[in-house]
Design a protein around this motif. Structure first.
Motif, PDB file in Angstrom:
ATOM      1  N   LEU A 176      -3.874  53.469  -8.458  1.00 33.36           N
ATOM      2  CA  LEU A 176      -3.632  52.842  -7.161  1.00 33.36           C
ATOM      3  C   LEU A 176      -3.156  51.408  -7.324  1.00 33.36           C
ATOM      4  O   LEU A 176      -2.231  50.965  -6.626  1.00 33.36           O
ATOM      5  CB  LEU A 176      -4.910  52.889  -6.322  1.00 33.36           C
ATOM      6  N   ASP A 177      -3.769  50.682  -8.258  1.00 36.74           N
ATOM      7  CA  ASP A 177      -3.331  49.308  -8.513  1.00 36.74           C
ATOM      8  C   ASP A 177      -1.895  49.282  -9.016  1.00 36.74           C
ATOM      9  O   ASP A 177      -1.114  48.376  -8.684  1.00 36.74           O
ATOM     10  CB  ASP A 177      -4.252  48.638  -9.534  1.00 36.74           C
ATOM     11  N   ALA A 181       1.218  47.269  -7.485  1.00 32.45           N
ATOM     12  CA  ALA A 181       1.950  46.279  -8.279  1.00 32.45           C
ATOM     13  C   ALA A 181       3.422  46.643  -8.437  1.00 32.45           C
ATOM     14  O   ALA A 181       4.302  45.769  -8.341  1.00 32.45           O
ATOM     15  CB  ALA A 181       1.287  46.142  -9.653  1.00 32.45           C
ATOM     16  N   LYS A 182       3.713  47.911  -8.689  1.00 37.20           N
ATOM     17  CA  LYS A 182       5.096  48.312  -8.980  1.00 37.20           C
ATOM     18  C   LYS A 182       5.910  48.631  -7.726  1.00 37.20           C
ATOM     19  O   LYS A 182       7.130  48.410  -7.711  1.00 37.20           O
ATOM     20  CB  LYS A 182       5.098  49.534  -9.899  1.00 37.20           C
ATOM     21  N   ASN A 187      -1.812  49.982   1.214  1.00 34.52           N
ATOM     22  CA  ASN A 187      -2.858  50.814   1.816  1.00 34.52           C
ATOM     23  C   ASN A 187      -3.304  51.871   0.809  1.00 34.52           C
ATOM     24  O   ASN A 187      -2.768  52.983   0.766  1.00 34.52           O
ATOM     25  CB  ASN A 187      -2.342  51.489   3.085  1.00 34.52           C
ATOM     26  N   THR A 188      -4.278  51.527  -0.030  1.00 38.15           N
ATOM     27  CA  THR A 188      -4.733  52.447  -1.068  1.00 38.15           C
ATOM     28  C   THR A 188      -6.232  52.704  -0.907  1.00 38.15           C
ATOM     29  O   THR A 188      -6.988  51.818  -0.475  1.00 38.15           O
ATOM     30  CB  THR A 188      -4.449  51.893  -2.473  1.00 38.15           C
ATOM     31  N   HIS A 189      -6.650  53.919  -1.277  1.00 40.92           N
ATOM     32  CA  HIS A 189      -8.032  54.331  -1.070  1.00 40.92           C
ATOM     33  C   HIS A 189      -8.500  55.157  -2.262  1.00 40.92           C
ATOM     34  O   HIS A 189      -7.783  56.060  -2.725  1.00 40.92           O
ATOM     35  CB  HIS A 189      -8.155  55.190   0.200  1.00 40.92           C
ATOM     36  N   ALA A 281      11.050  50.948 -12.407  1.00 45.95           N
ATOM     37  CA  ALA A 281       9.606  50.955 -12.204  1.00 45.95           C
ATOM     38  C   ALA A 281       9.013  52.337 -12.431  1.00 45.95           C
ATOM     39  O   ALA A 281       7.854  52.466 -12.848  1.00 45.95           O
ATOM     40  CB  ALA A 281       9.269  50.468 -10.796  1.00 45.95           C
ATOM     41  N   LEU A 282       9.793  53.371 -12.189  1.00 49.34           N
ATOM     42  CA  LEU A 282       9.305  54.743 -12.341  1.00 49.34           C
ATOM     43  C   LEU A 282       9.241  55.165 -13.806  1.00 49.34           C
ATOM     44  O   LEU A 282       8.359  55.932 -14.200  1.00 49.34           O
ATOM     45  CB  LEU A 282      10.212  55.714 -11.580  1.00 49.34           C
TER      46      LEU A 282
END
Length: 313
Positions: A176-177, A181-182, A187-189, A281-282
């Motif tokens: 999630l981080d 960042a990328k 909105n992460t859970h 980024a991928l």
């Protein structure tokens, strides 16, 4: 290595191959549609080996790995991605983790403006683009993507391009981080946390499952808002069950999303050309084909920080 292609097929010299969750599942014996032995590889870019009436030798192409029969009801209704007799390269028949392969001409798309590495990322992104198109998203939708792996990230990226409010959920805080960042997903859970509170108490208008986990799919039903859609992007071997009263009172639409179509491939290529998708980024890492045998198991065991590994030839 084939020296000739059947009528209607084209010889392709493979340039790059993305390694997918499907490939890791094949390594682990978890894929429901595969018989062994099998040459894997379905996220493919290549160059035309020999000039034809439609193609020039050396031209870079994206390979659509879903080989359809063109005669079944699904094909006739414009749904070759779920052809009754489908053969997916690297799953139902040998794939492209090799130097040369023959592919039906209808399964090749010009990779104009893309690099070989970018072209090898089109297929996995098309999975997410197809799922988003199946969901008919709008800017009014609140979306949850469960599973922040490559397919989940791709789905979230195209969901965001639709204008929807996008949330991500995963068991891994590191994943999630990384998504924040990328790619800027704020909105992460964490999976298992109580997220139906405050502004989210009514649930999500659309949920995309990209976990590949039956328990996670079943848990997602409780997060659906009334009048919602649940899109199953991942596939699992297990039977999925849910509470029928809860499902009906929400008037939920349950939508399966399988593979992708030419339209989805073109959507992805256009987004990459317009810099709306950050392929740098991928791509987590690249490696040579000769290094893969010693690396494959290692990659499969530790995927937390891995989005996309690409094998170059």
């Amino acid at each position: 290595m084939p020296d000739e292609a059947p009528a209607g097929w084209v010889l392709i010299d493979i340039q790059a191959v993305g390694i997918c969750g499907t490939d890791y599942h094949i390594l682990e014996g978890k894929h429901p549609f595969l018989n062994y032995p099998r040459v894997i590889g379905h996220e493919l870019s290549g160059r035309i080996a020999e000039s034809t009436g439609s193609w020039t030798a050396g031209e870079l192409v994206v390979v659509n790995p879903y080989l359809s029969c063109n005669t079944c009801r699904a094909c006739k209704r414009g749904k070759p991605n779920c052809c009754s007799n489908i053969e997916v390269l690297g799953v139902h028949r040998d794939g492209g983790l090799c130097s040369r392969i023959a592919v039906p001409e209808q399964n090749l798309y010009p990779a104009t403006g893309l690099s070989a590495l970018q072209a090898a990322m089109v297929e996995f992104l098309a999975i997410g683009a197809h799922a988003v198109r199946r969901a008919t998203l709008s800017a009014e939708d609140r979306v949850l993507v469960t599973g922040a792996g490559p397919i989940g990230i791709g789905t979230a990226l195209f969901a965001r391009l639709s204008g929807a409010e996008v949330h991500l959920m995963d068991m891994s805080r590191a994943r999630l981080d990384q998504a924040t960042a990328k790619f800027g997903f704020e909105n992460t859970h964490l999976a298992g946390s109580d997220i139906l509170s405050g502004p989210l108490q009514d649930g999500f208008d659309v949920i995309f499952d990209a976990t590949g986990n039956a328990n996670a799919i079943e848990a997602g039903f409780s997060l659906l808002a009334h009048g919602s859609r649940y899109v199953l992007v991942s596939v699992v071997k297990e039977t999925i069950s849910f509470s029928d009263p809860e499902f009906h009172k929400r008037e939920t639409q349950l939508i399966g999303s399988r593979n992708a179509t030419k339209e989805d491939f073109e959507t992805v290529m256009s987004a990459i050309r317009d810099d709306r998708i950050d392929t740098d980024a991928l791509c987590t890492l690249t490696l040579r084909l000769e290094d893969l045998p010693n690396k494959f198991s290692e990659l499969a065991k530790d995927r937390e920080g891995l989005i996309k590994a690409i094998v170059t030839l």
